[in-house]
Design an enzyme around this catalytic site. Structure first.
Site, PDB file in Angstrom:
ATOM      1  N   GLY A   1       0.814  -1.217   0.000  1.00 11.08           N
ATOM      2  CA  GLY A   1       0.000   0.000   0.000  1.00 11.08           C
ATOM      3  C   GLY A   1       0.843   1.262   0.000  1.00 11.08           C
TER       4      GLY A   1
ATOM      5  N   ASP B   1      -4.761   2.985   7.866  1.00  8.87           N
ATOM      6  CA  ASP B   1      -4.365   1.730   8.491  1.00  8.87           C
ATOM      7  C   ASP B   1      -4.869   1.746   9.925  1.00  8.87           C
TER       8      ASP B   1
ATOM      9  N   VAL C   1      -4.574  -4.904   2.364  1.00  7.26           N
ATOM     10  CA  VAL C   1      -4.273  -5.450   3.697  1.00  7.26           C
ATOM     11  C   VAL C   1      -3.565  -6.797   3.554  1.00  7.26           C
TER      12      VAL C   1
ATOM     13  N   THR D   1      -3.063  -9.941  -2.539  1.00 10.12           N
ATOM     14  CA  THR D   1      -3.063 -11.227  -3.252  1.00 10.12           C
ATOM     15  C   THR D   1      -4.130 -12.120  -2.626  1.00 10.12           C
TER      16      THR D   1
ATOM     17  N   GLU E   1      -0.645  -6.860  -7.436  1.00 11.66           N
ATOM     18  CA  GLU E   1       0.595  -6.089  -7.493  1.00 11.66           C
ATOM     19  C   GLU E   1       1.775  -7.031  -7.725  1.00 11.66           C
TER      20      GLU E   1
ATOM     21  N   LYS F   1      -2.000 -13.922 -10.333  1.00  7.80           N
ATOM     22  CA  LYS F   1      -1.049 -13.486  -9.296  1.00  7.80           C
ATOM     23  C   LYS F   1      -0.435 -14.692  -8.580  1.00  7.80           C
ATOM     24  N   LEU F   2      -1.262 -15.631  -8.156  1.00  5.84           N
ATOM     25  CA  LEU F   2      -0.740 -16.827  -7.489  1.00  5.84           C
ATOM     26  C   LEU F   2       0.162 -17.602  -8.454  1.00  5.84           C
TER      27      LEU F   2
ATOM     28  N   SER G   1      20.685 -19.989  -4.261  1.00  2.00           N
ATOM     29  CA  SER G   1      20.783 -19.262  -2.995  1.00  2.00           C
ATOM     30  C   SER G   1      20.524 -20.202  -1.839  1.00  2.00           C
ATOM     31  N   VAL G   2      20.605 -19.643  -0.641  1.00  2.00           N
ATOM     32  CA  VAL G   2      20.309 -20.402   0.572  1.00  2.00           C
ATOM     33  C   VAL G   2      18.807 -20.723   0.671  1.00  2.00           C
TER      34      VAL G   2
ATOM     35  N   CYS H   1       5.757 -13.489   0.313  1.00  2.83           N
ATOM     36  CA  CYS H   1       4.821 -13.911  -0.737  1.00  2.83           C
ATOM     37  C   CYS H   1       4.967 -15.348  -1.223  1.00  2.83           C
ATOM     38  N   PHE H   2       6.188 -15.747  -1.613  1.00  3.42           N
ATOM     39  CA  PHE H   2       6.322 -17.008  -2.345  1.00  3.42           C
ATOM     40  C   PHE H   2       5.706 -18.189  -1.598  1.00  3.42           C
TER      41      PHE H   2
HETATM   42  P1  NAD Z   1       1.714  -5.596   5.344  1.00  2.09           P
HETATM   43  O1  NAD Z   1       1.479  -6.501   6.487  1.00  2.09           O
HETATM   44  O2  NAD Z   1       3.034  -4.900   5.200  1.00  2.09           O
HETATM   45  O3  NAD Z   1       0.605  -4.432   5.366  1.00  2.09           O
HETATM   46  C1  NAD Z   1      -0.757  -4.670   5.552  1.00  2.09           C
HETATM   47  C2  NAD Z   1      -1.332  -3.551   6.423  1.00  2.09           C
HETATM   48  O4  NAD Z   1      -2.753  -3.670   6.452  1.00  2.09           O
HETATM   49  C3  NAD Z   1      -0.876  -3.579   7.871  1.00  2.09           C
HETATM   50  O5  NAD Z   1      -0.236  -2.354   8.198  1.00  2.09           O
HETATM   51  C4  NAD Z   1      -2.176  -3.784   8.668  1.00  2.09           C
HETATM   52  O6  NAD Z   1      -2.197  -3.063   9.902  1.00  2.09           O
HETATM   53  C5  NAD Z   1      -3.214  -3.235   7.728  1.00  2.09           C
HETATM   54  N1  NAD Z   1      -4.568  -3.751   7.969  1.00  2.09           N
HETATM   55  C6  NAD Z   1      -4.972  -5.042   8.063  1.00  2.09           C
HETATM   56  N2  NAD Z   1      -6.296  -5.106   8.221  1.00  2.09           N
HETATM   57  C7  NAD Z   1      -6.774  -3.846   8.211  1.00  2.09           C
HETATM   58  C8  NAD Z   1      -8.073  -3.267   8.335  1.00  2.09           C
HETATM   59  N3  NAD Z   1      -9.160  -4.052   8.431  1.00  2.09           N
HETATM   60  N4  NAD Z   1      -8.167  -1.937   8.310  1.00  2.09           N
HETATM   61  C9  NAD Z   1      -7.086  -1.151   8.192  1.00  2.09           C
HETATM   62  N5  NAD Z   1      -5.825  -1.631   8.055  1.00  2.09           N
HETATM   63  C10 NAD Z   1      -5.672  -2.965   8.067  1.00  2.09           C
HETATM   64  O7  NAD Z   1       1.405  -6.435   4.024  1.00  2.09           O
HETATM   65  P2  NAD Z   1       1.990  -6.201   2.540  1.00  2.09           P
HETATM   66  O8  NAD Z   1       3.320  -6.826   2.414  1.00  2.09           O
HETATM   67  O9  NAD Z   1       1.803  -4.781   2.176  1.00  2.09           O
HETATM   68  O10 NAD Z   1       1.002  -7.108   1.695  1.00  2.09           O
HETATM   69  C11 NAD Z   1      -0.337  -6.732   1.473  1.00  2.09           C
HETATM   70  C12 NAD Z   1      -0.931  -7.637   0.411  1.00  2.09           C
HETATM   71  O11 NAD Z   1      -0.235  -7.467  -0.819  1.00  2.09           O
HETATM   72  C13 NAD Z   1      -0.867  -9.124   0.721  1.00  2.09           C
HETATM   73  O12 NAD Z   1      -2.026  -9.738   0.225  1.00  2.09           O
HETATM   74  C14 NAD Z   1       0.346  -9.587  -0.073  1.00  2.09           C
HETATM   75  O13 NAD Z   1       0.241 -10.945  -0.435  1.00  2.09           O
HETATM   76  C15 NAD Z   1       0.270  -8.713  -1.298  1.00  2.09           C
HETATM   77  N6  NAD Z   1       1.548  -8.486  -1.977  1.00  2.09           N
HETATM   78  C16 NAD Z   1       2.678  -8.248  -1.272  1.00  2.09           C
HETATM   79  C17 NAD Z   1       3.879  -7.985  -1.932  1.00  2.09           C
HETATM   80  C18 NAD Z   1       5.145  -7.708  -1.179  1.00  2.09           C
HETATM   81  O14 NAD Z   1       6.189  -7.634  -1.813  1.00  2.09           O
HETATM   82  N7  NAD Z   1       5.133  -7.536   0.117  1.00  2.09           N
HETATM   83  C19 NAD Z   1       3.902  -7.951  -3.319  1.00  2.09           C
HETATM   84  C20 NAD Z   1       2.727  -8.186  -4.010  1.00  2.09           C
HETATM   85  C21 NAD Z   1       1.551  -8.451  -3.330  1.00  2.09           C
HETATM   86  C1  UDX Z   2       8.085 -11.555  -5.207  1.00  2.00           C
HETATM   87  C2  UDX Z   2       7.804 -11.405  -6.711  1.00  2.00           C
HETATM   88  O1  UDX Z   2       9.044 -11.281  -7.413  1.00  2.00           O
HETATM   89  C3  UDX Z   2       6.934 -10.191  -6.957  1.00  2.00           C
HETATM   90  O2  UDX Z   2       6.605 -10.104  -8.332  1.00  2.00           O
HETATM   91  C4  UDX Z   2       5.684 -10.309  -6.127  1.00  2.00           C
HETATM   92  O3  UDX Z   2       4.873  -9.166  -6.304  1.00  2.00           O
HETATM   93  C5  UDX Z   2       6.014 -10.490  -4.662  1.00  2.00           C
HETATM   94  O4  UDX Z   2       6.875 -11.626  -4.489  1.00  2.00           O
HETATM   95  P1  UDX Z   2       9.746 -10.407  -3.476  1.00  2.00           P
HETATM   96  O5  UDX Z   2       9.406 -11.557  -2.608  1.00  2.00           O
HETATM   97  O6  UDX Z   2       9.640  -9.035  -2.929  1.00  2.00           O
HETATM   98  O7  UDX Z   2       8.847 -10.424  -4.803  1.00  2.00           O
HETATM   99  O8  UDX Z   2      11.264 -10.557  -3.993  1.00  2.00           O
HETATM  100  P2  UDX Z   2      11.945 -11.494  -5.113  1.00  2.00           P
HETATM  101  O9  UDX Z   2      12.931 -10.660  -5.825  1.00  2.00           O
HETATM  102  O10 UDX Z   2      10.968 -12.199  -5.929  1.00  2.00           O
HETATM  103  O11 UDX Z   2      12.771 -12.546  -4.245  1.00  2.00           O
HETATM  104  C6  UDX Z   2      12.126 -13.545  -3.467  1.00  2.00           C
HETATM  105  C7  UDX Z   2      13.147 -14.457  -2.843  1.00  2.00           C
HETATM  106  O12 UDX Z   2      13.766 -15.284  -3.839  1.00  2.00           O
HETATM  107  C8  UDX Z   2      14.296 -13.717  -2.158  1.00  2.00           C
HETATM  108  O13 UDX Z   2      14.626 -14.361  -0.953  1.00  2.00           O
HETATM  109  C9  UDX Z   2      15.420 -13.816  -3.162  1.00  2.00           C
HETATM  110  O14 UDX Z   2      16.682 -13.731  -2.551  1.00  2.00           O
HETATM  111  C10 UDX Z   2      15.165 -15.192  -3.746  1.00  2.00           C
HETATM  112  N1  UDX Z   2      15.733 -15.359  -5.100  1.00  2.00           N
HETATM  113  C11 UDX Z   2      15.263 -14.618  -6.143  1.00  2.00           C
HETATM  114  C12 UDX Z   2      16.739 -16.290  -5.309  1.00  2.00           C
HETATM  115  O15 UDX Z   2      17.186 -16.959  -4.383  1.00  2.00           O
HETATM  116  N2  UDX Z   2      17.256 -16.448  -6.591  1.00  2.00           N
HETATM  117  C13 UDX Z   2      16.795 -15.729  -7.644  1.00  2.00           C
HETATM  118  O16 UDX Z   2      17.306 -15.933  -8.755  1.00  2.00           O
HETATM  119  C14 UDX Z   2      15.768 -14.781  -7.409  1.00  2.00           C
END
Ligand code: NAD
Ligand code: UDX
Length: 460
Positions: free
Chosen positions: A16, A36, A92, A134, A163, A218-219, A267-268, A274-275
């Protein structure tokens, strides 16, 4: 189509915050309020000192400095922001469920449902709802049912707009995305969101689909990306037995344009929020439709990742003469990848846990992760008491302090700065023989061996 003047985003987290900051930067005519329920997080987003923003991403501070107070606002007044908005993004968290049916597998949708109920009760005019989180495929149907049954007789249009940003490169990914995906049923609502992205994304990269394809894509994208990492990691184990070098294998196969060069770095083990969560969710969904073979196919990606983390820890123990009890091991890096302060599901947590079970003493240095976060990550595992974690794990402020008197250094994150350390100084401070276990294949073998290190890297 409807012109959007005000946006509300529920959830000021890693998605967000950066996503809406970029929309605010690119669309100064739209007023955006990110809300939030976590007041501490909102206060940090409003902190005058930009170093205190809750999310660290290269380039984020500059954008917040530009847009905050102009057309970007952070608030805890969720109802007011919902009431005023034409379009509401739901961003969220959707963590893996840790109770009840689907425990350890399914996505926990309680936060999503709370948002839907709150929006339904507050909204006094028509709203477009955007799923940014997601979500399992078909969540939009559940949202629609809640909205239509609990609302005030207004119209809700639901869009899916997953996203794809990766942490550490979030700003760059948002400004220049490979594609933007928008799923929906209502043409006007779809057009309203397309028009927002069209301010900076080429139309040819804005893809529209039906709701279910968008949710499932997305998944699927995360499953495919993680699968590449597990695939190359499986080969890294074979390289270590045969004298092949996994970087050379990656390069050789990646030059085949059908395979492609990206995401083939051994990598390790992959981490991040997410993954694992998204694959577990995919596996759960497949099982719930009776597709056992499909579920088991994807489950292997996670099993291989667990194996890789275990293997890295086992190699440390075995190499250190089969015992690490009472030995100091220096961890360089705790974040799940470089350029982020995020540690969710980081391989470092699990490698530390295995080594602590063998009574190792661990000293951690990470340029962006706080001691508080590191202890919270270990305490969350519930393997030992938080007193024990604090006794066995020390978090320090310099790499040299971390490595001082250590039997071994383990590289868990690929931070660039690790490459330019004074490795001679580090060696001189360490117990001999001085071991380095490089879980990221970051350092230069020749340089370290010339300094008399015993250097071990994944897949070599
Ligand atoms: P996050 O935990 O960093 O943030 C979520 C926020 O939502 C928290 O601050 C929480 O307090 C707030 N929240 C929860 N319920 C609420 C409510 N009812 N009202 C108001 N606020 C509320 O999570 P994130 O990493 O930003 O991920 C959010 C979503 O996006 C997830 O579904 C995740 O799978 C997806 N996503 C994450 C990434 C990533 O790289 N982190 C990338 C793509 C998609
Ligand atoms: C991932 C997806 O890339 C992104 O598109 C989605 O929206 C959220 O999930 P993120 O988890 O933020 O993003 O980082 P990413 O760069 O994908 O790396 C994920 C993990 O895989 C890390 O621990 C990274 O170190 C590892 N990785 C990645 C490897 O070990 N080898 C690689 O070649 C690439």
């Amino acid at each position: 189509s409807k012109t959007i003047k005000k946006i509300c985003c529920i959830g000021a987290g890693y998605v967000g915050g950066p996503t809406m900051s970029v929309v605010a930067k690119q669309c100064p005519h739209i007023e955006i309020t990110i809300v939030d329920m976590n007041a501490e997080r909102i206060a940090a987003w409003n902190d005058e000192n930009l170093e205190n923003l809750p999310v660290y991403e290269p380039g984020l501070q500059e954008i917040v400095a530009e847009a905050r107070g102009r057309n970007l606002f952070f608030s805890t007044d969720i109802n007011k922001a919902i009431d005023e908005a034409d379009m509401i993004f739901i961003s969220v968290n959707t963590p893996t469920k840790n109770y009840g049916k689907g425990k350890g597998m399914a996505a926990d949708l309680k936060y999503i449902e709370l948002c839907a109920r709150q929006i339904a009760s507050v909204a006094k005019d028509d709203k477009i709802l955007v799923e940014k989180s997601t979500l399992p495929v078909r969540t939009a149907a559940a949202l629609k049912s809640i909205l239509d049954n609990t609302g005030n007789g207004v119209n809700f249009h639901i869009l899916s707009n997953p996203e794809f940003l990766a942490e550490g490169t979030a700003i760059q990914d948002l400004i220049n995305p490979d594609r933007v995906l928008i799923g929906g049923e209502n043409e006007e609502a779809i057009a309203a969101l397309v028009n927002i992205y069209a301010h900076w994304v080429d139309q040819s990269k804005i893809l529209t689909t039906n709701l279910w394809s968008s949710e499932l894509s997305k998944l699927t994208a995360n499953a495919f990306l993680a699968q590449r990492v597990s695939s190359i990691n499986s080969i890294s184990a074979l390289c270590e037995k045969t004298g092949a070098n996994v970087d050379e294998v990656s390069k050789a196969i990646g030059m085949d344009t059908r395979i492609g060069a990206k995401f083939l770095k051994a990598s390790v083990g992959f981490g991040g929020s997410c993954f694992q969560k998204d694959i577990l969710n995919l596996v759960y969904i497949a099982r719930s439709y009776g597709l056992t073979e499909v579920a088991e196919y994807w489950d292997q990606v996670i099993l291989m990742n667990d194996y890789q983390k275990q293997r890295f820890a086992d190699n440390i123990i075995q190499t250190l003469y089969n015992t690490v009890s009472g030995k100091k091991i220096a961890f360089l890096g705790w974040a799940f990848k470089k350029d982020t302060n995020d540690t969710r599901e980081s391989a470092a947590i699990y490698v530390a846990d295995y080594l602590l079970n063998e009574q190792a003493e661990i000293t951690v240095y990470d340029p962006k992760v706080s001691a508080e976060r590191i202890y919270a990550d270990l305490d969350y595992l519930n393997t030992r008491s938080s007193e024990e974690n604090r006794l066995l794990v020390k978090v320090v402020n310099t790499p040299y302090e971390a490595c001082d008197d250590a039997h071994a250094v383990a590289i868990l994150t690929e931070w660039d700065e690790f490459k330019s350390y004074d490795w001679k100084k580090i060696k001189d401070q360490m117990k001999k023989p001085a071991f380095v276990f490089d879980g990221r294949k970051l350092l230069n073998r020749k340089q370290l061996e010339d300094l008399d290190f015993k250097y071990y890297a994944i897949g070599e």
